[in-house]
Scaffold this motif. Structure first.
Motif, short mmCIF file in Angstrom:
data_model
loop_
_atom_site.label_atom_id
_atom_site.label_comp_id
_atom_site.label_asym_id
_atom_site.label_seq_id
_atom_site.Cartn_x
_atom_site.Cartn_y
_atom_site.Cartn_z
N UNK A 14 -0.95 4.04 10.70
CA UNK A 14 -1.30 5.35 10.73
C UNK A 14 -0.41 5.90 9.58
N UNK A 15 0.91 5.58 9.46
CA UNK A 15 1.90 6.05 8.42
C UNK A 15 1.09 5.72 6.95
N UNK A 16 0.57 4.58 6.86
CA UNK A 16 0.00 4.41 5.72
C UNK A 16 -1.20 5.57 5.29
N UNK A 17 -1.80 5.93 6.31
CA UNK A 17 -3.00 7.03 6.13
C UNK A 17 -2.20 8.20 5.54
N UNK A 18 -1.04 8.60 6.47
CA UNK A 18 -0.33 9.59 6.07
C UNK A 18 0.34 9.79 4.60
N UNK A 19 0.55 8.77 4.43
CA UNK A 19 0.95 8.64 2.86
C UNK A 19 0.23 8.82 1.88
N UNK A 20 -1.11 8.47 2.17
CA UNK A 20 -2.60 8.55 1.16
C UNK A 20 -2.73 9.91 1.33
N UNK A 35 0.82 -1.16 -0.03
CA UNK A 35 0.05 -0.05 0.06
C UNK A 35 1.00 1.13 0.01
N UNK A 36 1.81 1.22 0.87
CA UNK A 36 2.85 2.39 0.95
C UNK A 36 3.59 2.82 -0.54
N UNK A 37 4.03 1.65 -0.77
CA UNK A 37 4.93 1.76 -2.12
C UNK A 37 3.86 2.00 -3.42
N UNK A 54 -7.09 1.69 3.82
CA UNK A 54 -7.09 0.27 3.72
C UNK A 54 -5.77 -0.27 4.58
N UNK A 55 -4.74 0.42 4.26
CA UNK A 55 -3.42 -0.03 4.83
C UNK A 55 -3.54 0.16 6.54
#
Length: 230
Positions: free
Chosen positions: A180-186, A28-30, A148-149
């Protein structure tokens, strides 16, 4: 040096959060990072393109209204891919076809001229705004992909709590931070995309308005010539 401070700095490191994440969250992050890079590439290229287009359109119209020979101006602009030139060429070509007959239907010629240049305007605007749908897609989808992440990472954290039978913050915090880092990247990918989409849409609308004004003015010029033709 305070060891607690070092632990927090390591935990908040984006690289560390990525490396410690579950493989699903990593994907997800990538994906969101690639979307962000793609978004910024579109922003930079489109910004330069629309500025150049508006500048060249202003120069084209200034030169057109100064000319006394439309045919000579048409020959000089026949290979130009500028939106104003395409609208102009569409009008000239339709004028030549419509006035080639011995009997000229003035109202029919005016209607066909308006239609031909209107189609050219629509086509140029469509081509100019081709990549804006990518910005709209990233802006609307990226937060949900990041969410989702986040949900997946939190589910993983709760699974870890159950396996370790330990609900202390030390067990829960790493997984939640990664999630939460995944949401931040989104959000990092979505916010510039939304801002750029709104800004560029306004710019495309201004280009469209300029093309329509030029088409109306050129249509008026040809109508005057048509009234003088026998």
């Amino acid at each position: 040096m305070n060891p607690v401070f070092n632990l927090e700095a390591a935990t908040l490191s984006p690289v560390a959060l990525f490396l410690q994440a579950d493989w699903v969250v990593k994907l997800v992050m990538a994906g969101l990072l690639l979307a962000s890079i793609w978004t910024w590439a579109i922003i930079l290229s489109f910004s330069a393109r629309i500025r150049r287009t508006r500048r060249e359109m202003a120069r084209f119209e200034r030169d057109f209204w100064k000319t006394d020979d439309i045919e000579a101006f048409h020959r000089a602009q026949s290979d130009s891919d500028l939106p104003s030139a395409q609208v102009f060429n569409a009008g000239v070509e339709e004028w030549r076809r419509s006035t080639a007959a011995n009997q000229i239907d003035r109202e029919g010629v005016r209607e066909r001229l308006g239609t031909a240049m209107g189609v050219a305007v629509a086509l140029e605007v469509e081509q100019l705004s081709d990549r804006l749908n990518i910005l709209a897609t990233v802006g609307s989808v990226a937060p949900f992909v990041g969410l989702f992440g986040t949900v997946w990472g939190i589910m993983r954290s709760f699974t870890g709590i159950a396996a370790a039978q330990n609900s202390s913050l030390a067990v829960v915090a790493p997984g939640i931070a990664e999630a939460l880092f995944a949401t931040a990247i989104g959000l990092f990918a979505a916010i510039p995309a939304v801002i750029a989409y709104n800004r560029f849409s306004h710019g495309v609308n201004k280009v469209e308005a300029g093309l329509n004004r030029f088409a109306d003015g050129f249509h008026t010029t040809l109508s005057r010539q048509l009234d003088g033709a026998r």
